[in-house]
Motif scaffolding. Structure first.
Motif, short mmCIF file in Angstrom:
data_model
loop_
_atom_site.label_atom_id
_atom_site.label_comp_id
_atom_site.label_asym_id
_atom_site.label_seq_id
_atom_site.Cartn_x
_atom_site.Cartn_y
_atom_site.Cartn_z
N ALA A 61 0.85 -1.18 0.00
CA ALA A 61 0.00 0.00 0.00
C ALA A 61 0.89 1.24 0.00
CB ALA A 61 -0.90 -0.01 1.23
N TYR A 62 0.35 2.35 -0.46
CA TYR A 62 1.14 3.59 -0.52
C TYR A 62 0.24 4.80 -0.36
CZ TYR A 62 -0.54 3.96 -5.36
OH TYR A 62 -1.32 4.06 -6.48
N ARG A 63 0.88 5.92 -0.13
CA ARG A 63 0.18 7.22 -0.10
C ARG A 63 0.73 8.05 -1.25
NH1 ARG A 63 -3.16 8.53 3.55
NH2 ARG A 63 -3.09 10.66 2.78
N ASN A 64 -0.15 8.84 -1.87
CA ASN A 64 0.33 9.80 -2.86
C ASN A 64 -0.13 11.21 -2.50
OD1 ASN A 64 -2.33 9.76 -3.62
ND2 ASN A 64 -1.97 8.90 -5.67
N ILE A 74 -3.49 6.27 13.32
CA ILE A 74 -2.93 5.24 12.45
C ILE A 74 -2.67 5.85 11.07
CG2 ILE A 74 -3.44 3.07 11.26
CD1 ILE A 74 -5.00 2.21 13.75
N VAL A 75 -1.51 5.54 10.51
CA VAL A 75 -1.17 5.98 9.16
C VAL A 75 -2.01 5.16 8.18
CG1 VAL A 75 0.65 6.22 7.44
CG2 VAL A 75 1.17 6.58 9.86
N LYS A 76 -2.68 5.85 7.28
CA LYS A 76 -3.51 5.17 6.29
C LYS A 76 -2.85 5.26 4.92
CE LYS A 76 -7.68 6.05 8.88
NZ LYS A 76 -8.92 6.83 8.97
N PHE A 77 -2.25 4.15 4.54
CA PHE A 77 -1.70 4.03 3.20
C PHE A 77 -2.92 3.70 2.33
CE2 PHE A 77 1.60 3.22 6.23
CZ PHE A 77 2.70 3.89 5.72
N ASP A 78 -3.44 4.69 1.61
CA ASP A 78 -4.78 4.60 1.05
C ASP A 78 -4.87 4.15 -0.40
OD1 ASP A 78 -3.61 6.92 0.15
OD2 ASP A 78 -5.34 8.19 0.56
N LYS A 79 -3.77 3.76 -0.99
CA LYS A 79 -3.76 3.23 -2.36
C LYS A 79 -3.06 1.87 -2.34
CE LYS A 79 -4.97 7.31 -4.09
NZ LYS A 79 -6.33 7.64 -3.96
N ALA A 87 -6.30 -8.54 2.74
CA ALA A 87 -5.95 -8.50 4.15
C ALA A 87 -5.60 -7.10 4.65
CB ALA A 87 -4.79 -9.46 4.43
N TYR A 88 -5.26 -6.17 3.74
CA TYR A 88 -4.97 -4.80 4.14
C TYR A 88 -6.19 -3.94 3.83
CZ TYR A 88 -2.95 -0.21 4.64
OH TYR A 88 -2.71 1.07 5.05
N ASP A 89 -6.61 -3.13 4.81
CA ASP A 89 -7.79 -2.27 4.67
C ASP A 89 -7.34 -0.81 4.51
OD1 ASP A 89 -10.12 -0.75 4.98
OD2 ASP A 89 -10.88 -1.99 6.62
N VAL A 90 -7.54 -0.25 3.32
CA VAL A 90 -7.11 1.13 3.06
C VAL A 90 -7.88 2.15 3.89
CG1 VAL A 90 -6.25 0.68 0.71
CG2 VAL A 90 -8.63 1.39 1.05
N THR A 91 -9.08 1.81 4.34
CA THR A 91 -9.87 2.77 5.12
C THR A 91 -9.40 2.86 6.57
OG1 THR A 91 -11.58 1.14 5.67
CG2 THR A 91 -11.91 2.44 3.67
N THR A 92 -8.79 1.79 7.09
CA THR A 92 -8.32 1.81 8.48
C THR A 92 -6.80 1.85 8.59
OG1 THR A 92 -8.24 -0.61 8.64
CG2 THR A 92 -10.32 0.47 9.26
N GLY A 93 -6.07 1.43 7.54
CA GLY A 93 -4.62 1.36 7.59
C GLY A 93 -4.12 0.12 8.31
#
Length: 185
Positions: A61-64, A74-79, A87-93
């Motif tokens: 996951a990443y952030r742009n 919590i850091v949210k890597f949203d992409k 298994a990774y939830d972009v809405t919760t990080g």
């Protein structure tokens, strides 16, 4: 100098010059051939078995864009680039282990120019590795850990308590990333 032939899993062959003895060269070659035959026999065919890949937890996951963090946020890597088994939830990080096993996690987080960034990687409610960046310019902090997880365990990156107004920096160059995958069941 004796050439060593290296078989690469993609099927390419390259020759590397070395000062190895022919006995060592033959031993290395035999080991490489043995590994290739094991992979071929396991159904991977050098490219990996797609049904096995789909059943192996892995994500990147990443952030742009910038994320402003309050204390304990919590850091949210949203992409996402990869998210097998979702298994990774972009809405919760949060990554939630769908299977028990030994997992590898890594992350790179960038601070805003000249700003402090104090983060920890958490396993459920237990703080593990920390990252602290401070000073002039943009700084990157990293995490690289191997953890034994049970099904349902949660992994996430969180701002240190008592530290408000911190920002994760990223833009279209995707400077901040978070990855994890199952190593062994």
């Amino acid at each position: 100098h004796l050439p060593i032939v290296c078989l690469v899993l993609s099927g390419q062959i390259c020759v590397v010059s070395s000062l190895c003895s022919s006995k060592l060269e033959n031993s290395l070659f035999d080991d490489l051939i043995g590994m290739m035959l094991k992979l071929k026999g396991s159904g991977h065919g050098g490219q990996g078995n797609t049904s096995t890949q789909k059943n192996t937890p892995a994500f990147t996951a990443y952030r742009n864009s910038i994320q402003s963090l309050s204390s304990n946020a919590i850091v949210k890597f949203d992409k996402l680039w990869t998210n097998t088994m979702n298994a990774y939830d972009v809405t919760t990080g949060v990554f939630t282990a769908p299977l028990p096993g030994l997992y590898h996690f890594s992350a790179v987080v960038m601070s805003e120019e000249g700003k402090t960034l104090f983060l920890h990687l958490w396993h459920n409610d237990t703080k593990t590795a920390g990252s602290y960046t401070r000073g002039d310019g943009y700084k990157t902090g990293t995490f690289d850990v191997v953890l034994t997880l049970q099904k349902g365990d949660r992994i996430y990156i969180r701002c240190k308590g008592g530290h408000d107004s911190q920002n994760i920096f990223s833009n279209g160059d995707n400077y901040s990333t978070f990855s994890g995958h199952l190593l062994v069941k």
